[in-house]
Design a protein around this motif. Structure first.
Motif, PDB file in Angstrom:
ATOM      1  N   ILE A   7       0.846  -1.374   0.123  1.00 34.34           N
ATOM      2  CA  ILE A   7      -0.224   0.106   0.207  1.00 34.34           C
ATOM      3  C   ILE A   7       0.891   1.327   0.049  1.00 34.34           C
ATOM      4  O   ILE A   7       1.625   1.526   0.964  1.00 34.34           O
ATOM      5  CB  ILE A   7      -1.072  -0.085   1.172  1.00 34.34           C
ATOM      6  N   ALA A   9       1.750   4.887   0.654  1.00 30.83           N
ATOM      7  CA  ALA A   9       0.779   5.763   1.534  1.00 30.83           C
ATOM      8  C   ALA A   9       1.597   6.996   1.741  1.00 30.83           C
ATOM      9  O   ALA A   9       1.705   7.881   2.814  1.00 30.83           O
ATOM     10  CB  ALA A   9       0.507   5.035   2.688  1.00 30.83           C
ATOM     11  N   LEU A  23      -4.065  10.982   3.761  1.00 27.37           N
ATOM     12  CA  LEU A  23      -4.422   9.971   4.471  1.00 27.37           C
ATOM     13  C   LEU A  23      -4.874   9.983   5.583  1.00 27.37           C
ATOM     14  O   LEU A  23      -5.499   9.091   6.245  1.00 27.37           O
ATOM     15  CB  LEU A  23      -3.404   8.954   4.090  1.00 27.37           C
ATOM     16  N   ILE A  33      -6.835   6.386   5.725  1.00 27.16           N
ATOM     17  CA  ILE A  33      -5.981   5.097   5.667  1.00 27.16           C
ATOM     18  C   ILE A  33      -6.244   4.247   6.665  1.00 27.16           C
ATOM     19  O   ILE A  33      -6.117   3.079   6.230  1.00 27.16           O
ATOM     20  CB  ILE A  33      -4.376   5.613   5.635  1.00 27.16           C
ATOM     21  N   THR A  36      -8.834   1.926   4.670  1.00 23.85           N
ATOM     22  CA  THR A  36      -8.300   1.171   3.648  1.00 23.85           C
ATOM     23  C   THR A  36      -7.585   0.026   4.341  1.00 23.85           C
ATOM     24  O   THR A  36      -7.484  -1.056   3.934  1.00 23.85           O
ATOM     25  CB  THR A  36      -7.136   2.129   3.054  1.00 23.85           C
ATOM     26  N   LEU A  51       3.211  -1.315   4.065  1.00 21.42           N
ATOM     27  CA  LEU A  51       2.746  -0.016   4.129  1.00 21.42           C
ATOM     28  C   LEU A  51       4.070   1.042   3.863  1.00 21.42           C
ATOM     29  O   LEU A  51       5.048   1.026   4.573  1.00 21.42           O
ATOM     30  CB  LEU A  51       2.179   0.300   5.347  1.00 21.42           C
ATOM     31  N   THR A  53       5.597   4.388   3.580  1.00 24.52           N
ATOM     32  CA  THR A  53       5.361   5.666   4.288  1.00 24.52           C
ATOM     33  C   THR A  53       6.641   6.605   4.348  1.00 24.52           C
ATOM     34  O   THR A  53       7.633   6.441   4.269  1.00 24.52           O
ATOM     35  CB  THR A  53       4.726   5.446   5.673  1.00 24.52           C
ATOM     36  N   PHE A  61       1.230   6.785  11.746  1.00 26.89           N
ATOM     37  CA  PHE A  61       0.667   5.547  11.294  1.00 26.89           C
ATOM     38  C   PHE A  61       0.548   4.461  12.345  1.00 26.89           C
ATOM     39  O   PHE A  61      -0.296   3.754  12.341  1.00 26.89           O
ATOM     40  CB  PHE A  61       1.514   5.070  10.087  1.00 26.89           C
ATOM     41  N   GLY A 106      -3.446   3.804  -0.782  1.00 29.55           N
ATOM     42  CA  GLY A 106      -3.566   3.992   0.548  1.00 29.55           C
ATOM     43  C   GLY A 106      -5.008   5.025   0.347  1.00 29.55           C
ATOM     44  O   GLY A 106      -5.800   4.690   1.139  1.00 29.55           O
ATOM     45  N   ALA A 107      -5.143   5.678  -0.647  1.00 30.50           N
ATOM     46  CA  ALA A 107      -6.232   6.756  -0.744  1.00 30.50           C
ATOM     47  C   ALA A 107      -7.577   6.050  -1.507  1.00 30.50           C
ATOM     48  O   ALA A 107      -8.385   6.943  -1.731  1.00 30.50           O
ATOM     49  CB  ALA A 107      -5.695   7.884  -1.610  1.00 30.50           C
ATOM     50  N   PRO A 109     -10.189   3.922   0.022  1.00 25.16           N
ATOM     51  CA  PRO A 109     -10.876   3.296   1.251  1.00 25.16           C
ATOM     52  C   PRO A 109     -11.823   2.439   1.054  1.00 25.16           C
ATOM     53  O   PRO A 109     -12.177   1.568   1.704  1.00 25.16           O
ATOM     54  CB  PRO A 109     -11.126   4.415   2.047  1.00 25.16           C
TER      55      PRO A 109
END
Ligand code: CTP
Ligand code: MG
Length: 232
Positions: A7, A9, A23, A33, A36, A51, A53, A61, A106-107, A109
């Motif tokens: 994902i 993000a 997110l 997020i 998601t 993930l 990030t 997160f 990630g965007a 959901p």
């Protein structure tokens, strides 16, 4: 059929214009997020959520309120472009493994386990599969504010995520992109470059990617409709 999901993000959400990573936008009281992540964390076929990030957002997160099993999450650092964030996730998987890898924004959901299962099945059969929906609007090609032509809509689809691949295929595609300095907006465009056929499964129009400000009220409306459905 089990799978892993990457994902991405690590964006900045510039087009949303919030001044922070979109997110973390609250949707129905929880960060976008988190919605998601929970779809995948609550899917028993999903082995790992990788993930991607920004390092400086890692704490945010880690403190998300989640319903699913957060121990399935492993973090990697994001890159300058989405494709680099996905590539970092990909390099965290042992290349020798025989597994299916999904990539999901990630965007987005509102993805459902039903659609995930469909694309996983197709990728298991064919090696590469993506989710999309037929285009509803009339599409025209424009140049200097003048219509050039109307494009036959019957063969046009809007492409979403998840996109699912046998690990070896996604590896080869990303390697090709690295060597050729190619930047695509999705994984399938890289797989197309290595001439591997990509199958499509029909998803849902509500699997939107929250991109600009007006997507926030579409997002709230979709969330509300879904929670209403769950109650019935
Ligand atoms: N993404 C990422 N790494 C980047 C850029 C984007 O992991 N360098 C992620 C985003 O966090 C998002 C997904 O890729 O979940 C889809 O990208 P997009 O909708 O374009 O998000 P942003 O890049 O954050 O938004 P914008 O382009 O408006 O800045
Ligand atoms: Mg972006």
């Amino acid at each position: 059929m089990n799978y892993r999901v990457i994902i991405p993000a690590a964006g900045q959400g510039k087009r949303m214009g919030l001044g922070y990573n979109k997110l973390f936008l609250p949707l129905g009281g929880r960060a976008l997020i988190a919605h998601t992540l929970d779809v995948f964390l609550q899917d028993s076929s999903c082995e790992t959520v990788i993930l991607s990030t920004n390092e400086e957002e890692r704490e945010l997160f880690l403190s998300l309120s989640l319903k699913g099993d957060r121990s399935k999450i492993t973090f990697v650092n994001g890159g300058v472009e989405r494709q680099h964030s996905v590539a970092n996730g990909l390099s965290s998987i042992d290349a020798k493994e025989d597994t299916l890898v999904l990539v999901h924004d990630g965007a987005r959901p509102f993805i459902t386990r039903e659609v995930i299962a469909k694309v996983v099945q197709k990728a298991n059969d064919n090696g590469a599969a993506i989710v999309g929906v037929p285009v509803k609007d009339t599409i025209k090609r424009i140049q200097s504010s003048v219509v050039q032509e109307t494009i036959d809509r019957s063969s046009l689809w809007q492409i979403q995520t998840p996109q699912a691949f046998r690990l070896s295929i996604l590896h080869e595609a990303h390697q090709w992109a690295r060597v050729n300095n190619y930047l695509g907006t999705d994984e399938a465009s890289l797989v197309e470059k290595i001439s591997y056929p990509v199958s499509i499964v029909e998803g849902s129009y509500d699997n939107i990617k929250l991109t600009t400000k007006e997507d926030i009220y579409f997002g709230e409306a979709i969330l509300q409709a879904k929670s209403q459905e769950e109650k019935q």
